[in-house]
Enzyme design. Structure first.
Site, PDB file in Angstrom:
ATOM      1  N   GLU A   1       0.077  -9.501  -1.125  1.00  0.00           N
ATOM      2  CA  GLU A   1      -1.308  -9.948  -0.900  1.00  0.00           C
ATOM      3  C   GLU A   1      -2.092  -9.962  -2.208  1.00  0.00           C
ATOM      4  O   GLU A   1      -2.934 -10.830  -2.438  1.00  0.00           O
ATOM      5  CB  GLU A   1      -1.994  -9.045   0.132  1.00  0.00           C
ATOM      6  CG  GLU A   1      -1.408  -9.227   1.529  1.00  0.00           C
ATOM      7  CD  GLU A   1      -1.982  -8.250   2.519  1.00  0.00           C
ATOM      8  OE1 GLU A   1      -1.721  -7.038   2.385  1.00  0.00           O
ATOM      9  OE2 GLU A   1      -2.717  -8.681   3.428  1.00  0.00           O
TER      10      GLU A   1
ATOM     11  N   GLY B   1       0.702  -5.274   0.764  1.00  0.00           N
ATOM     12  CA  GLY B   1      -0.432  -5.356  -0.148  1.00  0.00           C
ATOM     13  C   GLY B   1      -0.030  -5.856  -1.530  1.00  0.00           C
ATOM     14  O   GLY B   1      -0.852  -6.448  -2.232  1.00  0.00           O
TER      15      GLY B   1
ATOM     16  N   ALA C   1       0.855  -1.190   0.000  1.00  0.00           N
ATOM     17  CA  ALA C   1       0.000   0.000   0.000  1.00  0.00           C
ATOM     18  C   ALA C   1       0.888   1.236   0.000  1.00  0.00           C
ATOM     19  O   ALA C   1       2.043   1.179   0.420  1.00  0.00           O
ATOM     20  CB  ALA C   1      -0.869  -0.017   1.247  1.00  0.00           C
TER      21      ALA C   1
ATOM     22  N   GLU D   1       4.235  -5.588   7.220  1.00  0.00           N
ATOM     23  CA  GLU D   1       3.374  -4.603   7.882  1.00  0.00           C
ATOM     24  C   GLU D   1       3.687  -4.442   9.367  1.00  0.00           C
ATOM     25  O   GLU D   1       3.514  -3.367   9.943  1.00  0.00           O
ATOM     26  CB  GLU D   1       1.895  -4.986   7.714  1.00  0.00           C
ATOM     27  CG  GLU D   1       1.337  -4.747   6.314  1.00  0.00           C
ATOM     28  CD  GLU D   1       1.545  -5.912   5.365  1.00  0.00           C
ATOM     29  OE1 GLU D   1       2.402  -6.779   5.648  1.00  0.00           O
ATOM     30  OE2 GLU D   1       0.863  -5.949   4.326  1.00  0.00           O
TER      31      GLU D   1
END
Ligand code: 3HC
Length: 693
Positions: free
Chosen positions: A105, A102, A61, A125
């Site tokens: 992911e 992300g 992200a 994270e």
């Protein structure tokens, strides 16, 4: 375009082009969604490949968009994942560089993942005080099992392609990112794609619950005080005991809780602080660092040996010089022992140890050093000796060689004056043990050139260190503050606090070790000598306690003697009434009436005076920015990153409180403890550190 679209031979390739790290910013999410829709609508497209352009796949992200309007606009990451996961056309993630957070992911929702051998994947994270919030805790254990998931998600480790293949996190290691990924996609078209990860294994069964309780208890100490690791364990446990949909909902709630936490804010502050610290405002981009391909270290003691290991570990050949064969032999022995311990622990292979040792040469004469790019002097703190060494180095090395001193407090300008190349002289201060501690505090002398500074700042990355630039003053950024931290610990002891209370408060705050336990570990016999020198130069309005001297006189020099502030059974520290009696006697002799302290007072007195001193460093330009000071303390002194560093933390607690403590202490302690003008101004104006500079 931040996501390029190209289709050939039935395969649509979506390439994310969003430098520097292809983070999932709004434009990227929009581009990916548009690309997926286009590919799904095009009948000639039979499969979709997602890859990164430039140096890397997707690093996660966009952290800089967190909490902003942009993070709420456009397609959410989960919508893109859903489109990939439910796509009737096979989807393949083609990974090079790093697939993180992300980004990984997103890859986990493709039907398959392929990666070149140099690629790394991971869910880091936790280092931002978060957990993977886009299904990472749910899909990872479904592919690799709970043990692997627990280990890689709580550590945030970057996992190599080979290891990821072994774990089942990727499906193939490929040679050619473009050709092989497209071929893999066509193979899935021909053979049929496997179902999505969560469908393959909607509910995991047969996991022993002891896996989670065991991991919780073995990792409790390591994660003390941190919120994210505990939540990650809860999520992985939920992922292994519930349906995928329930586990995803559990993860989403846990992510939101962490997102709101102070720890997340602190760790994200710290993430950017570390990167900001590399930037030196007055050095233009046109200044290019010198190449560092060879090094020498002067002094084969504990520090010199550690620094030599740092160079050798990063593939840089290093000559180690000491005065005698005997000193060299001793130093070499310590280095070999350190490496052997790493091999025994499994953190290094024997082959890597042999390679590192083969990069070291041990010499006794300056002329044997040869034409190296940098020399780091690491002998004990004696100005005359250092000057002699720098004069020798000036004579024995080529004019372009950078001459660095590892001094922790001495004047770089005086050292530079012993050479004809003061522009090439700089402080490069490592922290003990140098092969472990990450901080590299570079010190700028008045003649140090831009290029020399750019070189030592750039050196940090290849040698695995975190660099901060400090100005030239006694103690530079870190040790100058440290005096106030340890000094206040002593004064509190004299006023009535116990060693146990002070260390407990520091440790439960998150310090790796309390200040007094730290002294016991280091041994107080050497501090007594240094303190005797300090006493002679102490300003007339200041005093030092004599607790250390009294303890040493009683033979309580620290852990190595089995007693200091504490008594020791092995490495276990225990409160000791004898030590307390000595401390109480010191209070009596100083005419101080002992009283009790609240834990909060202990905490504030430990850290506020040093933050006040840091404000003076900012005023004087010794530190460029407050966040640099945070980076120094997190990497050099064990300050908890999840508090953001002392400056970030102090601002959260309130700079007015820091000021009030300084005002209260100054009349008792002396002028040096007086409030920093900067602090007074910030409090008066209701501003924070960000307004400085
Ligand atoms: N968002 C925004 N900016 C980022 C970023 C990210 N995720 N990752 C890196 N950057 C920026 C850095 O701030 C830096 O900016 P600057 O040049 O202006 O200072 C620039 O990219 C380059 O970064 P580095 O200097 O760190 O470059 P390296 O090549 O040394 O390292 C990296 C690259 C390994 C990708 C490293 O930057 C990194 O670890 N980034 C963070 C990865 C991460 O934590 N991802 C998870 C994000 S949270 C998430 O995905 C939530 C999800 O679960 C829902």
């Amino acid at each position: 375009m931040s996501v390029d679209y190209a289709a050939a031979d039935g395969v649509a390739v979506l390439t994310v082009n969003h430098p520097p790290v292809n983070a999932l910013s709004l434009v990227v999410r929009e581009g990916l969604m548009a690309g997926i829709r286009k590919a799904l609508a095009d009948d000639s497209v039979r499969a979709i490949v997602v890859k990164g352009g430039g140096a890397t796949f997707i690093a996660g992200a966009d952290i800089s968009e967190f909490g902003t309007e942009k993070s709420r606009q456009g397609p959410r990451l989960q919508e893109i994942q859903n489109a990939l996961e439910t796509s009737p056309k096979p989807t393949v993630a083609a990974i090079h560089g790093t697939a993180l957070g992300g980004g990984f992911e997103l890859a986990l929702t493709c039907h398959a993942r392929v990666a070149v051998a140099s690629a790394k994947v991971g869910l880091p994270e936790v280092k931002l005080g978060l957990l993977p919030g886009a299904g990472g805790t749910v899909r990872t254990p479904r592919l690799a099992g709970p043990e692997v998931a627990l280990s890689i998600i709580t550590s945030g480790e970057h996992v190599s392609a080979e290891k990821a293949l072994g774990f089942g996190l990727i499906d193939a290691v490929i040679d050619d990112l473009d050709k092989d990924a497209a071929a893999f996609a066509r193979k899935l078209v021909a053979e049929g794609a496997p179902p999505p990860v969560i469908e393959r294994n909607d509910k995991i069964t047969g996991i022993d619950p002891a896996v989670f309780s065991g991991f919780r208890s073995t990792s409790a100490k390591k994660f003390r005080g941190q919120l994210a690791p505990a939540k990650i364990i809860d999520c992985i446990e939920a992922a292994c005991t519930r349906s995928a949909a329930d586990a995803l909902a559990f993860e989403a709630t846990a992510f939101q809780e962490l997102f709101q936490s102070d720890q997340r804010k602190a760790l994200i502050h710290y993430f950017f602080a570390e990167r900001e610290a590399r930037k030196i405002p007055d050095i233009p981009d046109s200044v290019k660092p010198q190449k560092i391909a060879s090094a020498a270290v002067i002094g084969a003691g504990l520090m010199g040996g550690g620094i030599a290991m740092v160079f050798a570990n990063s593939g840089i050949p290093v000559s180690v010089l000491d005065v005698s064969e005997e000193a060299l032999g001793k130093g070499r022995g310590v280095i070999e022992k350190n490496y052997a311990t790493s091999v025994a622990r499994g953190s290094m292979t024997q082959a890597r140890m042999d390679e590192a040792l083969a990069r070291m040469r041990f010499v006794t004469r300056y002329d044997e050093i040869g034409p190296v790019d940098i020399v780091v002097e690491a002998v004990f703190e004696d100005m005359d000796l250092k000057k002699k060494i720098f004069a020798e180095l000036d004579r024995a090395t080529p004019a372009e060689t950078i001459l660095a001193s590892n001094t922790s407090s001495l004047d770089i300008d005086q050292i530079a004056s012993a050479t004809k190349r003061p522009d090439k002289v700089v402080g490069v201060h490592f922290f003990s043990p140098a092969n472990v501690m990450k901080l590299q505090e570079n010190v700028r002398g008045k003649a140090t050139s831009h290029q020399t500074l750019a070189t030592v700042m750039a050196l940090a990355k290849p040698i695995g260190k975190v660099a901060v630039l400090a100005g030239n003053c006694d103690g530079f950024i870190g040790n100058r503050m440290l005096q106030y931290y340890t000094g206040e610990a002593e004064f509190m002891l004299e006023e009535g606090a116990t060693p146990e209370q002070i260390d407990r408060v520091a440790e439960s705050f998150g310090m790796a070790m309390g200040p007094l336990a730290m002294r016991d570990l280091a041994g107080m016999d050497t501090s007594v000598r240094i303190r005797a020198i300090r006493r002679k130069t102490l300003p007339a309005d200041e005093r030092m306690t004599d607790i250390v001297e009294r303890l040493v006189e009683a033979g309580r020099i620290g852990q190595k003697a089995g007693k200091g502030y504490y008594r020791y059974e092995g490495r276990t520290r225990l409160p000791d009434p004898e030590a307390l009696a000595i401390i109480e006697e010191a209070s009596r002799a100083a005419g101080v009436t002992r009283r009790t302290f609240t834990d909060e007072e202990v905490l504030h007195r430990l850290f506020f005076p040093m933050v006040n001193e840091a404000a003076k460093e900012l005023e004087e330009g010794i530190a460029i920015r407050a966040s640099d000071i945070d980076v120094v303390w997190v990497n050099g002194y064990g300050f908890p990153a999840h508090r953001g560093g002392p400056m970030f933390w102090a601002e959260q607690v309130g700079l007015d409180k820091v000021l009030a403590t300084s005002r209260a202490l100054a009349p008792r302690r002396g002028v040096r403890w007086a409030p920093a003008k900067l602090l007074e101004r910030l409090v008066a104006e209701g501003k924070g550190w960000a307004s400085v500079g």
